[in-house]
Design a protein around this motif. Sequence first.
Motif, PDB file in Angstrom:
ATOM      1  N   HIS A 198      12.085  -4.395  -4.066  1.00 43.76           N
ATOM      2  CA  HIS A 198      10.722  -4.942  -4.110  1.00 43.76           C
ATOM      3  C   HIS A 198       9.960  -4.251  -5.246  1.00 43.76           C
ATOM      4  O   HIS A 198       9.410  -3.163  -5.087  1.00 43.76           O
ATOM      5  CB  HIS A 198      10.011  -4.740  -2.775  1.00 43.76           C
ATOM      6  N   LEU A 199       9.947  -4.894  -6.385  1.00 44.21           N
ATOM      7  CA  LEU A 199       9.403  -4.305  -7.603  1.00 44.21           C
ATOM      8  C   LEU A 199       7.942  -3.898  -7.440  1.00 44.21           C
ATOM      9  O   LEU A 199       7.547  -2.783  -7.795  1.00 44.21           O
ATOM     10  CB  LEU A 199       9.556  -5.291  -8.764  1.00 44.21           C
ATOM     11  N   GLU A 200       7.130  -4.787  -6.897  1.00 49.55           N
ATOM     12  CA  GLU A 200       5.697  -4.504  -6.774  1.00 49.55           C
ATOM     13  C   GLU A 200       5.446  -3.304  -5.864  1.00 49.55           C
ATOM     14  O   GLU A 200       4.622  -2.435  -6.178  1.00 49.55           O
ATOM     15  CB  GLU A 200       4.971  -5.741  -6.237  1.00 49.55           C
ATOM     16  N   GLU A 201       6.164  -3.237  -4.747  1.00 53.96           N
ATOM     17  CA  GLU A 201       5.987  -2.114  -3.826  1.00 53.96           C
ATOM     18  C   GLU A 201       6.418  -0.806  -4.476  1.00 53.96           C
ATOM     19  O   GLU A 201       5.765   0.230  -4.293  1.00 53.96           O
ATOM     20  CB  GLU A 201       6.804  -2.350  -2.554  1.00 53.96           C
ATOM     21  N   VAL A 261       6.960   4.919  10.475  1.00 56.87           N
ATOM     22  CA  VAL A 261       6.764   3.550   9.992  1.00 56.87           C
ATOM     23  C   VAL A 261       5.464   3.530   9.198  1.00 56.87           C
ATOM     24  O   VAL A 261       4.381   3.746   9.751  1.00 56.87           O
ATOM     25  CB  VAL A 261       6.693   2.548  11.163  1.00 56.87           C
ATOM     26  N   VAL A 262       5.574   3.305   7.903  1.00 65.01           N
ATOM     27  CA  VAL A 262       4.410   3.379   7.012  1.00 65.01           C
ATOM     28  C   VAL A 262       4.516   2.303   5.940  1.00 65.01           C
ATOM     29  O   VAL A 262       5.598   2.081   5.378  1.00 65.01           O
ATOM     30  CB  VAL A 262       4.331   4.776   6.327  1.00 65.01           C
ATOM     31  N   ASP A 263       3.391   1.661   5.664  1.00 69.72           N
ATOM     32  CA  ASP A 263       3.286   0.777   4.502  1.00 69.72           C
ATOM     33  C   ASP A 263       2.917   1.662   3.310  1.00 69.72           C
ATOM     34  O   ASP A 263       1.768   2.109   3.192  1.00 69.72           O
ATOM     35  CB  ASP A 263       2.214  -0.293   4.741  1.00 69.72           C
ATOM     36  N   SER A 264       3.874   1.926   2.447  1.00 67.81           N
ATOM     37  CA  SER A 264       3.643   2.883   1.364  1.00 67.81           C
ATOM     38  C   SER A 264       2.727   2.357   0.272  1.00 67.81           C
ATOM     39  O   SER A 264       2.344   3.113  -0.625  1.00 67.81           O
ATOM     40  CB  SER A 264       4.982   3.300   0.746  1.00 67.81           C
ATOM     41  N   THR A 265       2.357   1.076   0.338  1.00 73.46           N
ATOM     42  CA  THR A 265       1.388   0.545  -0.627  1.00 73.46           C
ATOM     43  C   THR A 265      -0.043   0.709  -0.131  1.00 73.46           C
ATOM     44  O   THR A 265      -0.981   0.332  -0.824  1.00 73.46           O
ATOM     45  CB  THR A 265       1.656  -0.947  -0.919  1.00 73.46           C
ATOM     46  N   ASP A 266      -0.192   1.278   1.061  1.00 74.66           N
ATOM     47  CA  ASP A 266      -1.501   1.526   1.670  1.00 74.66           C
ATOM     48  C   ASP A 266      -1.871   2.986   1.425  1.00 74.66           C
ATOM     49  O   ASP A 266      -1.281   3.897   2.005  1.00 74.66           O
ATOM     50  CB  ASP A 266      -1.429   1.226   3.164  1.00 74.66           C
TER      51      ASP A 266
END
Length: 224
Positions: A85-88, A58-63
């Motif tokens: 989710h375009l921004e991500e 489980v990872v926030d790939s924008t971090d």
Amino acid sequence: MNHRRSRNKDRGVLVVGLGRFGSSLSLELMNHGWEVLAVDANPRLVQTYAEALTHAAVVDSTDEEALRQIGAPQFTRAVVAIGSHLEESILTTSLLVDMGVSLIWAKATSRRHGRILEQIGAHRVVLPEHDMGERVAHLLSGRVLDYVELEEGFSLIKSTVPGFLLDRPLRTTAVRQEFGITVVSVKRPGQPFTYATQDTVLHEDDLIVVAGRTNEVERFAEAR
């Protein structure tokens, strides 16, 4: 995270996003002997696929720090499978580019999205829905059995043999001059594909693979 196998750097792929595209890709890569680290922000998706993959997290790939903690910069291959989710999608791709990942494939939901991904450094962009729609459109012609666009403007098709190519050597058909395409290979019933030559004679039950500019391949596919 499931640590069932240790990762082989040369056979390792980072897949970001476990939606329909990302999960299907991850499982197929495993079937072909790759070691897959798949990440997603949704714990339910990660849990669903954890046992089937080499590693899942489980990872926030924008971090950026979270990506570094899972070893993203150590991968030579990554797939950004985030579509909706375009921004991500854009931020994740940008972070992987900055980390020096050598080969980044990214999913796009539109040509505009794809152009943005290419501009920020994605090495290959795929549009699964668009590509499948285009493929099905070609298959509806009836004679085309498979269609692949190798790059924009150049395609391959697998097809039955049109009547004007039957029962005479390819050299006598002038198919290249008339359509601008090349008959690359032929498959006889019950036999594997083999290379076609100018001496090849095509028969009604044969299958052929044809290569050429997309518009010319399409024109050939429509000819009878």
